[in-house]
Motif scaffolding. Structure first.
Motif, short mmCIF file in Angstrom:
data_model
loop_
_atom_site.label_atom_id
_atom_site.label_comp_id
_atom_site.label_asym_id
_atom_site.label_seq_id
_atom_site.Cartn_x
_atom_site.Cartn_y
_atom_site.Cartn_z
N PHE A 1 -10.09 2.82 2.70
CA PHE A 1 -8.64 2.84 2.47
C PHE A 1 -7.99 1.72 3.27
N GLN A 2 -7.17 0.91 2.59
CA GLN A 2 -6.48 -0.21 3.23
C GLN A 2 -5.13 -0.45 2.55
N LEU A 3 -4.40 -1.40 3.10
CA LEU A 3 -3.16 -1.84 2.46
C LEU A 3 -3.49 -2.94 1.45
N TYR A 4 -2.92 -2.82 0.23
CA TYR A 4 -3.16 -3.80 -0.83
C TYR A 4 -1.84 -4.26 -1.42
N SER A 5 -1.88 -5.47 -1.97
CA SER A 5 -0.71 -6.01 -2.66
C SER A 5 -1.16 -7.02 -3.70
N ALA A 6 -0.34 -7.21 -4.74
CA ALA A 6 -0.62 -8.25 -5.74
C ALA A 6 -0.29 -9.63 -5.18
N PHE B 1 -0.83 1.66 0.32
CA PHE B 1 -2.05 2.14 0.99
C PHE B 1 -2.90 2.82 -0.08
N LEU B 2 -4.10 2.25 -0.35
CA LEU B 2 -4.89 2.67 -1.50
C LEU B 2 -6.38 2.76 -1.18
N CYS C 1 -10.15 1.76 -2.11
CA CYS C 1 -10.64 0.52 -2.73
C CYS C 1 -11.18 0.74 -4.13
N PHE C 2 -11.59 1.98 -4.47
CA PHE C 2 -12.14 2.18 -5.82
C PHE C 2 -11.09 1.97 -6.90
N LEU C 3 -9.82 2.09 -6.55
CA LEU C 3 -8.76 1.84 -7.54
C LEU C 3 -8.48 0.35 -7.71
N THR C 4 -8.91 -0.45 -6.75
CA THR C 4 -8.59 -1.89 -6.78
C THR C 4 -9.74 -2.77 -7.24
N LEU C 5 -10.86 -2.15 -7.64
CA LEU C 5 -12.07 -2.93 -7.96
C LEU C 5 -11.84 -3.92 -9.10
N ARG C 6 -11.11 -3.50 -10.11
CA ARG C 6 -10.90 -4.36 -11.28
C ARG C 6 -9.41 -4.63 -11.48
N SER C 7 -8.75 -5.07 -10.42
CA SER C 7 -7.31 -5.31 -10.50
C SER C 7 -6.97 -6.62 -9.79
N PRO D 1 -6.42 -7.18 -0.33
CA PRO D 1 -6.16 -6.57 0.97
C PRO D 1 -5.15 -7.39 1.76
N VAL D 2 -4.21 -6.72 2.40
CA VAL D 2 -3.23 -7.39 3.25
C VAL D 2 -3.92 -7.83 4.54
#
Length: 280
Positions: free
Chosen positions: A165-170, A227-228, A230-236, A240-241
């Protein structure tokens, strides 16, 4: 075997639900936990256990306050009772292939279910991890997908993968602006503590939202920081911030218990596919 002092003990008054409660209490070694999972009061659960004992004419457990311990007679009965219930469910099951009942969160479902429905017939139940676990123990689900962030007792656990779990952004250059986080969960509280220690300041929070999936949907279409897992961000397009605490890692587990042979084979096939999702 030591018999109870009752002349009229009989199986005719024994209900399947009574036997299921006895099995749950024996697995968890706690009548209190079993009562809660079966939506019974402590006194009602005690009455059920007594009814099971009178039905079989045997003392099956040691009636202690803090722990549910089986007698030798109870230990002999337990595997037979489990086998009998398993056979009964197979007999009453429809000839048509029944769907595999999967209980999990919305976030894990959006990653796992697309591949599952291609492979097999699925009945999805979206719920919190503790509710998914309870539905499994009560025979309402065939498998529960959860993180290893709680003590899942009385079940078999198979690891599907690892997540963090980490902070993510586009926005690749996102700064430490106020973030979107889910409502208080163990992963959130742990990250907030790490942030405080890392930056010597509290984590700036913009909004608390009810689910990981909602945060993901907002972040992927905006410049928000979320805050997400990582399995949700694999194909997006999320990144990571920078300058944040080291990610906490958790195992993703498939929980199940004594499935029929046909269901077990189908579950194993699903596990194989799901493991590939987290290794690629």
């Amino acid at each position: 075997m030591k018999k109870l002092d009752q002349e009229t003990n009989s199986l005719k008054n024994l209900r399947i639900a009574d036997l299921e409660l006895f099995i749950t209490a024996a697995r968890l070694k706690s009548l209190g936990k079993a009562a809660k999972l079966h939506y019974l009061s402590q006194s009602a659960a005690s009455a059920v256990i007594q009814r099971v004992e009178f039905a079989f004419g045997r003392l099956l457990c040691k009636h202690e306050k803090r722990q549910f311990k089986l007698t030798k007679e109870g230990e002999l009965l337990l595997p037979k009772a489990e086998s009998w219930l398993k056979n009964l469910k197979e007999i009453v099951a429809k000839k048509e292939k029944a769907p595999i009942r999967v209980a999990t969160t919305q976030a894990l479902a959006r990653v796992l279910i697309p591949s599952a429905i291609v492979l097999d017939k699925i009945e999805l139940k979206l719920m919190r991890p503790d509710h998914a676990y309870r539905s499994l123990l009560q025979g309402e689900s065939d498998v529960a997908i959860c993180l290893d962030n709680a003590l899942w007792e009385g079940v078999t656990a198979e690891e599907l993968g690892i997540t963090s779990f980490q902070l993510y952004s586009a926005n690749k250059n996102a700064k430490h602006d106020p973030v979107l986080i889910p409502e208080d969960q163990m992963e959130v509280l742990s990250f907030q503590q790490k942030w405080q220690e890392f930056h010597n300041a509290p984590l700036p929070i913009k909004s608390r939202l009810p689910s990981w999936s909602l945060i993901y949907d907002i972040c992927k279409d905006s410049k928000e920081i979320g805050f997400l897992p990582c399995f949700l961000t694999l194909r997006s397009n999320l990144f990571p911030v920078s300058d944040q605490p080291k990610a906490s890692k958790y195992r993703i587990l498939a929980l199940y218990r004594n499935p029929e042979i046909t269901i077990e084979k189908r579950l194993k096939a699903l596990f194989k596919v799901w493991k590939l999702i987290f290794t690629n």
